[in-house]
Enzyme design. Structure first.
Site, PDB file in Angstrom:
ATOM      1  N   GLU A  55      72.361  13.960 -59.294  1.00 22.87           N
ATOM      2  CA  GLU A  55      73.320  14.674 -60.148  1.00 22.87           C
ATOM      3  C   GLU A  55      74.290  13.718 -60.850  1.00 22.87           C
ATOM      4  O   GLU A  55      75.489  13.971 -60.949  1.00 22.87           O
ATOM      5  CB  GLU A  55      74.080  15.721 -59.329  1.00 22.87           C
ATOM      6  CG  GLU A  55      73.161  16.774 -58.733  1.00 22.87           C
ATOM      7  CD  GLU A  55      73.888  17.859 -57.964  1.00 22.87           C
ATOM      8  OE1 GLU A  55      73.468  19.020 -58.044  1.00 22.87           O
ATOM      9  OE2 GLU A  55      74.872  17.531 -57.276  1.00 22.87           O
TER      10      GLU A  55
ATOM     11  N   ASP B   7      68.578  23.985 -52.103  1.00 25.93           N
ATOM     12  CA  ASP B   7      70.025  23.792 -52.120  1.00 25.93           C
ATOM     13  C   ASP B   7      70.762  24.928 -51.438  1.00 25.93           C
ATOM     14  O   ASP B   7      71.410  25.744 -52.109  1.00 25.93           O
ATOM     15  CB  ASP B   7      70.510  23.650 -53.568  1.00 25.93           C
ATOM     16  CG  ASP B   7      71.977  23.236 -53.669  1.00 25.93           C
ATOM     17  OD1 ASP B   7      72.533  22.787 -52.667  1.00 25.93           O
ATOM     18  OD2 ASP B   7      72.545  23.365 -54.765  1.00 25.93           O
TER      19      ASP B   7
ATOM     20  N   GLU C 206      78.717  28.925 -50.564  1.00 28.62           N
ATOM     21  CA  GLU C 206      78.472  28.721 -51.992  1.00 28.62           C
ATOM     22  C   GLU C 206      77.495  29.739 -52.546  1.00 28.62           C
ATOM     23  O   GLU C 206      77.664  30.237 -53.665  1.00 28.62           O
ATOM     24  CB  GLU C 206      77.947  27.303 -52.229  1.00 28.62           C
ATOM     25  CG  GLU C 206      77.563  27.019 -53.662  1.00 28.62           C
ATOM     26  CD  GLU C 206      76.980  25.631 -53.864  1.00 28.62           C
ATOM     27  OE1 GLU C 206      76.572  25.332 -54.997  1.00 28.62           O
ATOM     28  OE2 GLU C 206      76.918  24.838 -52.894  1.00 28.62           O
TER      29      GLU C 206
END
Length: 670
Positions: free
Chosen positions: A268, A341, A369
Site C-alpha cells: 500500500e 483483509d 473495521e
C-alpha cells in the site's frame, strides 16, 4: 435510518443503588474493600501491584506469593504460575514477578466468576511468549481504523504529563496476560524514532514496565533517509545497516526492555527492501541483526499486495512462501488470519502451514473495521476459534491483535466491544479456551452473574458474529463494503482510476450467470495454495462448505444448495435471517434493564438500534443490487425491501466525519 457512527463520550450514570457506571472500569469492576491477609517476603513495583490487587479485592483465605525456581516452575516459564490450596491457605508460585502478577489477577478472576475456590490446583502457562496489541495510532492523535475516539497517547503532553489512563491501560492488559504493545500505526512516521519522540516512548515504557508490558514500535523502512539524510534505505548498504544499529543502541540506552520493531514494507505504498530489488528476508534480517544483541525481535508483516494479474488472495503466499527458512531466528512473520483483509469470514491464510521453517504470528483485528465499527455488537471469539479449527495453535510463535482502544470513556466505543479486547488476551494466553467460557467470564465481571442476564446475553454474544456475516456477506461473499471507510454496503462501487482489487466487483463477480470468485482449479487456482486435503474439498463446488462457497466458486443463480434452495433463494434467506437475528438481540437487550445500570443499558440500546437499521440497509442494498443480475423474484416469505436501489446508490458516507449519514433518504424504519 443509518445513524451517527460516532456517538461520542458516554454520559455518567449509576448502577442500581451503587456507584456511577461509565464503562471505564472494563472487566475490573470487583469490590475493592476486601481485607484478606496477603504475604510476600519480597518487594518490588510488580510485586507491590500484585499484593495491592489482592489486598483490595480478594475475599478468601490468606494468600502467599512465592518466587520459585524449582523444576515445576522452570517448566512453566517466566510467565507461568501455580495456584494451590493448602488447607486454609493459598500459595501462588512463579518463576518471575510478572508471573505472580498474572496469577493474582487470575485468582481474582476465579473469585469473580464464581469458581469453587476450596480445592485449587492450578498450573498455567501461556501458549505464546509474545502476546501483543498493535495500535494503529498516528502521531497527530488520530487512529487508523479507530472507532473509540482519539489515541490514548497524548504525544503533545509527553513526557512531562502522564495520564492516569496509561497505568489503567497497562493494568487491564496485565489482567488478561497481554505482554506487549506496539504504540504506533504500521503506516509509520519516521518521526517516531526521533530523539524527541523516543523520550516520550520511554515515559510510557516506564509506566508499563511494572505490569509486564513491553513497548514496541512500528518503523518506516525509509527512516535512514528521512532522519539520517542518507541517500538510500537499501538493506544491504553498509551505511544503512550502521544507521539502524546506532538507532537501536539509542533506543535500548533509554528503554532496556524495548521489545523490537513491527514493519509494514512494500505494501500500500509503504517503502521497503523491494524498492532496491532486495527480498523481504533481506530487509527483515538487517533490522534483526541490529536488535539481536539486545534480545529484540522484528515482526515483519506479510500483508502485501500490488497491482497484479494474480488473484489478490494469492499474493502474500507467492511473495513469502519462497522465503521460508531465509529469515533470522529473531524475525517473526506476522500474517493476517485470512488471505484478503480481516473480512467477517475468510478461510485461513494459506501461509500458515506453508512456512514450516519460519516463525509465524497470527494477526487478528480486534477493532471492527469490517464488522460495523463500534456500532455493531459482534463478539469475535467464534471467528478466531474458527481460525484455530484450521490452524493448530502450536504452529504459531506469537499472536497480535489490532486493537480497538481509544480515549473514549469506555475505551472501545461500544461496551460490548470491550469483550473483544478481553477475548484477544484470553485466547493469546490459551487458544483452547472456548467462546462460551470467555463470554461467561467477561459478562460476569463486566455486568453481573445473575443467570437471568447471563444466559440470554451469552447466547446473543455467541450468535452475534454469524448474524453479522448473514446480514453483510453470507455464503463466502467478501469485500463489498463502501469505498474508503468500509462501513455499509456498496457492491456497485466504481471509482475512476481505482485498481480493480480495490473495488467490490473484483470480489463478487456478479453477472447474469451467477455470483462469486472462482478460485478453483478452473479459476485463479488460489485453492491450490492449501493442503490437498482441503483443496480437494474447497475446490469442488459440490463439496465446498457453504460458508466459503462464493469465496472459491462462481456459482450459478439456480444452483441447488443442500437445503434444496437455489443460490438466489439461499442468499435472500441469509440476509433476511441476519436482520431477524439482530432484531432478536435488541429484543433480548430490552429485557435486561432490571439487571444493569441505566447508563450502560441505554448506551448499548442506542447501538443496537443502529445495528438493526444498518442490517436493513445491508439487506436491501445487496439483494436489490444482486437481483439486477439474477433477474429472479424474492421468496414470498422474506421481508420486503424498505428502500429502492436508486435511493441507496445515492448514499455516500463521509470518510472522516460520519454525521448521520444517509439520514435524508434512509428514514428510521424500526
Amino acid at each position: 435510518m443509518i445513524r451517527n457512527l460516532f456517538l461520542g463520550l458516554l454520559f455518567c450514570g449509576w448502577t442500581l443503588g451503587a456507584s456511577a457506571e461509565d464503562g471505564s472500569r472494563l472487566w475490573l469492576r470487583q469490590d475493592t474493600t476486601a481485607s484478606a491477609t496477603i504475604d510476600c517476603l519480597l518487594h518490588s513495583q510488580t510485586l507491590n501491584i500484585a499484593q495491592r490487587e489482592l489486598n483490595r479485592s480478594w475475599k478468601g483465605v490468606p494468600v502467599t506469593l512465592q518466587l520459585c525456581a524449582d523444576k515445576e516452575h522452570l517448566a512453566l516459564g517466566k510467565d507461568g504460575y501455580t495456584i494451590r490450596t493448602d488447607k486454609n491457605h493459598i500459595v501462588i508460585g512463579s518463576l518471575s514477578e510478572t508471573g505472580l502478577l498474572y496469577a493474582a489477577y487470575h485468582l481474582i478472576r476465579l473469585q469473580e466468576t464464581d469458581i469453587d475456590l476450596g480445592h485449587l490446583d492450578i498450573k498455567e502457562k501461556p501458549a505464546y511468549e509474545y502476546r501483543i496489541l498493535n495500535h494503529w495510532d498516528n502521531l497527530d492523535g488520530t487512529i487508523e481504523r479507530g472507532y473509540a475516539g482519539h489515541s490514548l497517547w497524548k504525544w503533545e503532553e509527553l513526557p512531562d504529563v502522564l495520564s492516569p489512563r496509561y497505568e489503567a491501560y497497562a493494568r487491564a492488559n496485565a489482567s488478561i496476560g497481554i505482554n506487549g504493545t506496539v504504540l504506533n500505526n504500521v503506516n509509520a512516521s519516521p518521526e517516531i524514532l526521533s530523539d524527541a519522540y523516543l523520550l516520550k516512548v520511554k515515559a510510557l515504557a516506564d509506566v508499563f514496565r511494572p505490569y509486564g508490558l513491553k513497548v514496541y514500535l512500528s518503523v518506516n523502512f525509509a527512516s535512514p533517509m528521512v532522519l539520517g539524510k542518507l541517500a538510500t534505505a537499501d538493506p544491504l548498504n553498509t551505511e544503512v545497516s550502521e544507521w539502524w544499529k546506532k538507532k537501536v543502541y539509542e533506543i535500548y540506552s533509554q528503554i532496556p526492555d524495548f521489545g523490537g520493531f513491527l514493519v509494514k514494507a512494500n505494501s500500500e505504498g509503504q517503502p521497503g527492501p523491494c524498492d532496491y530489488h532486495r527480498t523481504h528476508a533481506e530487509g527483515a534480517n538487517m533490522l534483526a541483526e541490529a536488535l539481536k544483541p539486545y534480545g529484540g525481535i522484528v515482526m515483519w508483516r506479510a500483508f502485501v499486495y500490488s497491482p497484479s494479474d494474480n488473484d489478490r488472495a494469492k499474493q502474500a503466499y507467492l511473495e513469502f512462501q519462497p522465503l521460508d527458512g531465509k529469515f533470522l531466528d529473531n524475525v517473526i512473520v506476522q500474517v493476517k488470519n485470512g488471505p484478503i483483509d480481516f473480512q467477517p469470514r475468510e478461510p485461513y491464510s494459506p501461509l500458515f502451514g506453508a512456512m514450516k521453517h519460519t516463525p509465524l504470528m497470527a494477526e487478528f483485528q480486534v477493532t471492527q473495521e469490517y464488522l460495523g465499527h463500534s456500532n455493531h455488537l459482534a463478539y469475535l471469539a467464534p471467528m478466531w476459534k474458527e481460525f484455530f479449527r484450521y490452524v493448530d495453535p502450536d504452529m504459531l510463535r506469537a499472536v497480535a491483535g489490532v486493537t480497538n482502544i481509544g480515549d473514549d470513556v469506555n475505551w472501545c466505543g461500544h461496551d460490548f466491544a470491550q469483550a473483544n479486547w478481553y477475548t484477544f488476551g484470553r485466547l493469546a494466553w490459551n487458544p483452547r479456551l472456548s467462546s462460551e467460557e470467555i463470554a461467561d467470564e467477561w459478562l460476569k465481571q463486566t455486568f453481573t452473574s445473575n443467570k437471568d442476564f447471563l444466559v440470554p446475553m451469552r447466547e446473543v454474544m455467541l450468535e452475534s458474529r454469524e448474524a453479522v456475516v448473514n446480514y453483510m456477506m453470507p455464503l463466502g461473499l467478501h469485500h463489498i463494503f463502501a469505498w474508503g471507510h468500509h462501513y455499509g454496503p456498496e457492491p456497485w462501487c466504481e471509482i475512476e482510476g481505482a485498481r480493480p482489487d480495490w473495488l467490490p466487483s473484483y470480489y463478487h463477480r456478479a453477472d447474469s450467470e451467477g455470483l462469486g470468485f472462482d478460485r478453483s482449479g478452473t479459476g485463479s487456482n488460489a485453492v491450490s495454495q492449501y493442503p490437498d486435503s482441503l483443496a480437494n474439498i474447497w475446490g469442488t463446488l459440490d463439496t465446498c462448505p457453504e460458508e466459503f462457497l462464493l469465496w472459491f466458486h462462481h456459482v450459478p443463480w439456480t444452483y441447488k444448495l443442500k437445503d434444496g434452495y437455489t443460490l438466489w433463494e439461499e442468499l435472500c434467506y441469509k440476509y433476511d435471517t441476519g436482520l431477524k437475528e439482530v432484531r432478536r438481540f435488541r429484543d433480548t437487550w430490552n429485557q435486561m434493564r432490571p439487571y444493569i445500570d441505566t447508563e450502560r443499558y441505554e448506551a448499548v440500546a442506542k447501538r443496537l438500534d443502529i445495528q438493526v437499521n444498518d442490517a436493513v440497509w445491508w439487506k436491501d442494498a445487496c439483494l436489490l443490487y444482486f437481483q439486477s443480475f439474477s433477474k429472479m423474484k424474492f421468496p414470498k416469505d422474506i421481508e420486503k425491501a424498505t428502500f429502492r436501489l436508486k435511493e441507496l446508490k445515492k448514499v455516500h458516507l463521509p470518510i472522516t466525519n460520519f454525521e448521520c449519514p444517509g439520514a435524508d433518504i434512509l428514514p428510521r424504519k424500526e
